[in-house]
Design a protein around this motif. Sequence first.
Motif, PDB file in Angstrom:
ATOM      1  N   PHE A 242      18.318  42.294  36.798  1.00 54.41           N
ATOM      2  CA  PHE A 242      19.436  41.546  36.219  1.00 54.41           C
ATOM      3  C   PHE A 242      19.316  40.049  36.505  1.00 54.41           C
ATOM      4  CE2 PHE A 242      21.181  45.694  37.724  1.00 54.41           C
ATOM      5  CZ  PHE A 242      21.256  46.300  36.482  1.00 54.41           C
ATOM      6  N   ASP A 243      19.554  39.249  35.475  1.00 56.75           N
ATOM      7  CA  ASP A 243      19.722  37.813  35.648  1.00 56.75           C
ATOM      8  C   ASP A 243      21.007  37.561  36.442  1.00 56.75           C
ATOM      9  OD1 ASP A 243      17.693  36.210  34.702  1.00 56.75           O
ATOM     10  OD2 ASP A 243      18.723  35.557  32.889  1.00 56.75           O
ATOM     11  N   GLY A 244      21.186  36.319  36.903  1.00 59.18           N
ATOM     12  CA  GLY A 244      22.449  35.965  37.525  1.00 59.18           C
ATOM     13  C   GLY A 244      23.610  36.277  36.591  1.00 59.18           C
ATOM     14  N   ILE A 245      24.671  36.854  37.121  1.00 63.73           N
ATOM     15  CA  ILE A 245      25.781  37.355  36.294  1.00 63.73           C
ATOM     16  C   ILE A 245      27.027  36.526  36.581  1.00 63.73           C
ATOM     17  CG2 ILE A 245      27.252  39.352  35.829  1.00 63.73           C
ATOM     18  CD1 ILE A 245      24.866  41.140  36.497  1.00 63.73           C
ATOM     19  N   PRO A 246      27.644  35.943  35.534  1.00 63.61           N
ATOM     20  CA  PRO A 246      28.727  34.987  35.764  1.00 63.61           C
ATOM     21  C   PRO A 246      30.066  35.584  36.169  1.00 63.61           C
ATOM     22  CG  PRO A 246      27.627  34.602  33.645  1.00 63.61           C
ATOM     23  CD  PRO A 246      27.182  35.939  34.139  1.00 63.61           C
ATOM     24  N   THR A 247      30.379  36.820  35.744  1.00 59.32           N
ATOM     25  CA  THR A 247      31.733  37.339  35.945  1.00 59.32           C
ATOM     26  C   THR A 247      31.718  38.648  36.721  1.00 59.32           C
ATOM     27  OG1 THR A 247      31.743  38.641  33.900  1.00 59.32           O
ATOM     28  CG2 THR A 247      32.482  36.344  33.742  1.00 59.32           C
ATOM     29  N   PRO A 248      32.765  38.891  37.519  1.00 60.27           N
ATOM     30  CA  PRO A 248      32.867  40.183  38.205  1.00 60.27           C
ATOM     31  C   PRO A 248      32.853  41.369  37.248  1.00 60.27           C
ATOM     32  CG  PRO A 248      34.384  38.606  39.188  1.00 60.27           C
ATOM     33  CD  PRO A 248      33.813  37.945  37.968  1.00 60.27           C
ATOM     34  N   ARG A 249      33.465  41.208  36.082  1.00 60.15           N
ATOM     35  CA  ARG A 249      33.517  42.361  35.166  1.00 60.15           C
ATOM     36  C   ARG A 249      32.120  42.716  34.649  1.00 60.15           C
ATOM     37  NH1 ARG A 249      35.119  40.684  29.564  1.00 60.15           N
ATOM     38  NH2 ARG A 249      36.294  42.604  29.511  1.00 60.15           N
ATOM     39  N   GLU A 250      31.249  41.719  34.469  1.00 65.16           N
ATOM     40  CA  GLU A 250      29.883  42.032  34.061  1.00 65.16           C
ATOM     41  C   GLU A 250      29.079  42.639  35.209  1.00 65.16           C
ATOM     42  OE1 GLU A 250      28.329  38.811  30.936  1.00 65.16           O
ATOM     43  OE2 GLU A 250      29.652  37.939  32.472  1.00 65.16           O
ATOM     44  N   VAL A 251      29.381  42.222  36.448  1.00 57.45           N
ATOM     45  CA  VAL A 251      28.737  42.874  37.596  1.00 57.45           C
ATOM     46  C   VAL A 251      29.148  44.342  37.641  1.00 57.45           C
ATOM     47  CG1 VAL A 251      28.534  42.934  40.099  1.00 57.45           C
ATOM     48  CG2 VAL A 251      28.545  40.734  38.913  1.00 57.45           C
ATOM     49  N   GLY A 252      30.441  44.603  37.393  1.00 57.53           N
ATOM     50  CA  GLY A 252      30.900  45.988  37.327  1.00 57.53           C
ATOM     51  C   GLY A 252      30.190  46.767  36.229  1.00 57.53           C
ATOM     52  N   MET A 253      29.937  46.106  35.110  1.00 58.70           N
ATOM     53  CA  MET A 253      29.235  46.746  33.991  1.00 58.70           C
ATOM     54  C   MET A 253      27.838  47.199  34.393  1.00 58.70           C
ATOM     55  SD  MET A 253      27.954  44.847  30.478  1.00 58.70           S
ATOM     56  CE  MET A 253      26.858  43.764  31.431  1.00 58.70           C
ATOM     57  N   VAL A 254      27.068  46.322  35.053  1.00 57.54           N
ATOM     58  CA  VAL A 254      25.691  46.700  35.388  1.00 57.54           C
ATOM     59  C   VAL A 254      25.666  47.704  36.537  1.00 57.54           C
ATOM     60  CG1 VAL A 254      24.772  44.521  34.523  1.00 57.54           C
ATOM     61  CG2 VAL A 254      25.249  44.757  36.972  1.00 57.54           C
ATOM     62  N   ALA A 255      26.665  47.645  37.438  1.00 56.25           N
ATOM     63  CA  ALA A 255      26.750  48.664  38.484  1.00 56.25           C
ATOM     64  C   ALA A 255      27.031  50.023  37.860  1.00 56.25           C
ATOM     65  CB  ALA A 255      27.828  48.293  39.495  1.00 56.25           C
ATOM     66  N   ALA A 256      27.925  50.056  36.874  1.00 55.46           N
ATOM     67  CA  ALA A 256      28.235  51.312  36.182  1.00 55.46           C
ATOM     68  C   ALA A 256      27.020  51.838  35.434  1.00 55.46           C
ATOM     69  CB  ALA A 256      29.408  51.106  35.221  1.00 55.46           C
ATOM     70  N   LEU A 257      26.336  50.960  34.727  1.00 61.32           N
ATOM     71  CA  LEU A 257      25.146  51.360  33.976  1.00 61.32           C
ATOM     72  C   LEU A 257      24.091  51.926  34.920  1.00 61.32           C
ATOM     73  CD1 LEU A 257      23.716  51.386  31.206  1.00 61.32           C
ATOM     74  CD2 LEU A 257      22.954  49.038  31.678  1.00 61.32           C
ATOM     75  N   SER A 258      23.901  51.272  36.048  1.00 66.14           N
ATOM     76  CA  SER A 258      22.899  51.713  37.015  1.00 66.14           C
ATOM     77  C   SER A 258      23.276  53.071  37.615  1.00 66.14           C
ATOM     78  CB  SER A 258      22.767  50.678  38.139  1.00 66.14           C
ATOM     79  OG  SER A 258      22.431  49.403  37.637  1.00 66.14           O
ATOM     80  N   GLN A 259      24.520  53.185  38.046  1.00 62.59           N
ATOM     81  CA  GLN A 259      24.953  54.430  38.677  1.00 62.59           C
ATOM     82  C   GLN A 259      24.879  55.602  37.689  1.00 62.59           C
ATOM     83  OE1 GLN A 259      29.126  54.830  39.822  1.00 62.59           O
ATOM     84  NE2 GLN A 259      28.529  55.675  41.808  1.00 62.59           N
ATOM     85  N   CYS A 260      25.291  55.360  36.449  1.00 62.69           N
ATOM     86  CA  CYS A 260      25.268  56.429  35.437  1.00 62.69           C
ATOM     87  C   CYS A 260      23.845  56.892  35.146  1.00 62.69           C
ATOM     88  CB  CYS A 260      25.926  55.944  34.156  1.00 62.69           C
ATOM     89  SG  CYS A 260      27.728  55.807  34.248  1.00 62.69           S
ATOM     90  N   LEU A 261      22.915  55.957  34.991  1.00 62.26           N
ATOM     91  CA  LEU A 261      21.544  56.343  34.677  1.00 62.26           C
ATOM     92  C   LEU A 261      20.908  57.122  35.825  1.00 62.26           C
ATOM     93  CD1 LEU A 261      20.264  53.130  32.859  1.00 62.26           C
ATOM     94  CD2 LEU A 261      20.373  55.426  31.873  1.00 62.26           C
ATOM     95  N   VAL A 262      21.084  56.638  37.049  1.00 64.17           N
ATOM     96  CA  VAL A 262      20.494  57.346  38.192  1.00 64.17           C
ATOM     97  C   VAL A 262      21.113  58.728  38.329  1.00 64.17           C
ATOM     98  CG1 VAL A 262      20.257  57.356  40.710  1.00 64.17           C
ATOM     99  CG2 VAL A 262      19.848  55.246  39.424  1.00 64.17           C
ATOM    100  N   GLN A 263      22.426  58.817  38.181  1.00 69.01           N
ATOM    101  CA  GLN A 263      23.089  60.125  38.288  1.00 69.01           C
ATOM    102  C   GLN A 263      22.616  61.072  37.193  1.00 69.01           C
ATOM    103  OE1 GLN A 263      24.875  61.355  40.552  1.00 69.01           O
ATOM    104  NE2 GLN A 263      26.286  62.888  39.758  1.00 69.01           N
ATOM    105  N   GLN A 264      22.472  60.570  35.978  1.00 65.56           N
ATOM    106  CA  GLN A 264      22.012  61.422  34.875  1.00 65.56           C
ATOM    107  C   GLN A 264      20.602  61.936  35.138  1.00 65.56           C
ATOM    108  OE1 GLN A 264      22.800  60.946  30.427  1.00 65.56           O
ATOM    109  NE2 GLN A 264      20.860  59.869  30.643  1.00 65.56           N
ATOM    110  N   PHE A 265      19.704  61.056  35.572  1.00 67.71           N
ATOM    111  CA  PHE A 265      18.330  61.479  35.845  1.00 67.71           C
ATOM    112  C   PHE A 265      18.277  62.459  37.023  1.00 67.71           C
ATOM    113  CE2 PHE A 265      16.924  57.233  33.894  1.00 67.71           C
ATOM    114  CZ  PHE A 265      16.728  57.825  32.656  1.00 67.71           C
ATOM    115  N   ASP A 266      19.084  62.212  38.043  1.00 67.18           N
ATOM    116  CA  ASP A 266      19.140  63.106  39.198  1.00 67.18           C
ATOM    117  C   ASP A 266      19.531  64.521  38.757  1.00 67.18           C
ATOM    118  OD1 ASP A 266      20.740  64.481  41.457  1.00 67.18           O
ATOM    119  OD2 ASP A 266      19.788  62.835  42.542  1.00 67.18           O
ATOM    120  N   GLN A 267      20.554  64.611  37.907  1.00 62.33           N
ATOM    121  CA  GLN A 267      21.015  65.915  37.438  1.00 62.33           C
ATOM    122  C   GLN A 267      19.995  66.580  36.522  1.00 62.33           C
ATOM    123  OE1 GLN A 267      24.823  64.819  35.752  1.00 62.33           O
ATOM    124  NE2 GLN A 267      25.902  65.194  37.686  1.00 62.33           N
TER     125      GLN A 267
END
Length: 390
Positions: A242-267
């Motif tokens: 990830f490039d530098g992220i200007p807003t907390p809501r976009e940080v939340g977005m990439v954290a969600a994207l990351s967590q969802c992908l890892v969880q999906q692959f794990d399952q």
Amino acid sequence: MTIEFNPSRGATLGVEWELQLVDTHTRHLRQDARDVLAAVPDLSEGQRPKAMHELMQSQVEIITDVCHTVAEAVQDLRKSIGRLAEAVEPRGIALACTGTHAISDWRDAVYAPNQRYVELVEEMQWLAWRIQTFGVHVHVGVRDRDKVIPIVNALAAYLPHFLALTSSSPYWGGQDTGLASSRAIVFGSLPTAGPPHLLADWAEFEEYMDTLIKAGTIRSIKEVWWDIRPHPDFGTIEIRMFDGIPTPREVGMVAALSQCLVQQFDQQIDRGYTLPHPAAWVVRDNKWRATRYGLDADVITDDHGSTAPMRDVLYELQRELEPVAERLGCAEELAVVTDVLEQGSSSERQRAILADGGSLQDVVDATIIELAEDRFVTSNPNRDAGHSGS
């Protein structure tokens, strides 16, 4: 060489956010991290500090505790930002975050007082001198060591997605680079940076790290700065694209994207599936396409050279991950993908300010507003004031 992996209890989260220290008068970076960190001992001291030095004195990295939900991670970051803001405001400093700073010159940078960084600069020379860049790293916990390498390989296909959504460094030293992310080029030039090597399993990862150490390429595996890498001590996979992220809501977005992908692959591994393993040339080519064009890229979707618009691919990915996000409790954060697709990534928003008659100083002002108010700025924030950049 045996590398112990400390398994996590589920898809836990940790986020590292590199913040800019910006002079509120000149809009240039301030090399004051040492003083800022000294002013917040409650954050910067102790066994697990939540605010730390990075390579340059123009930046402070804030770090979450181990979190179980995206909302918890974002709240953790907000608390640290609030505390830092109290410390920097009287010093005429504001906080911001983009992959590069629009107007500051890397030759004005001052290095942080850290022996590890001194050694890095001595070894890398010009490659390290230029790294006045800012990023966000997301750690996602993995329960089983043997799942790590297959998940890293599968995540490599998403490097362009991660970068396009967060591209925020079109400007370098006051010049439009023509890229969506100049940071991807600057940081990616380090010898051990770039896309992860696509390995077969954990044993091959251990063998490869052992070879690099024996050859003198690295002194420890912490010097392997892949865009996605295993972090054995934390029991995580660390996504660093990830490039530098200007807003907390976009940080939340990439954290969600990351967590969802890892969880999906794990399952999927638990269900007996073999995870996708993209061709190395596709990974490299797609990273370049996102570096150059951001959300306007056409990305390669298979090993035969088929392509699709990045925006369409991201819409489909968000829909695919919605059930996973509901189970993890991060559907609201994942939905910010739609907001970025509609209002533009940071690189697009920055260029829109110049198209609206603004200057690069106005771009810096916009990034300060975005972080402080957690909203997107898509036009010149100083246009109505009748002046630009003062």
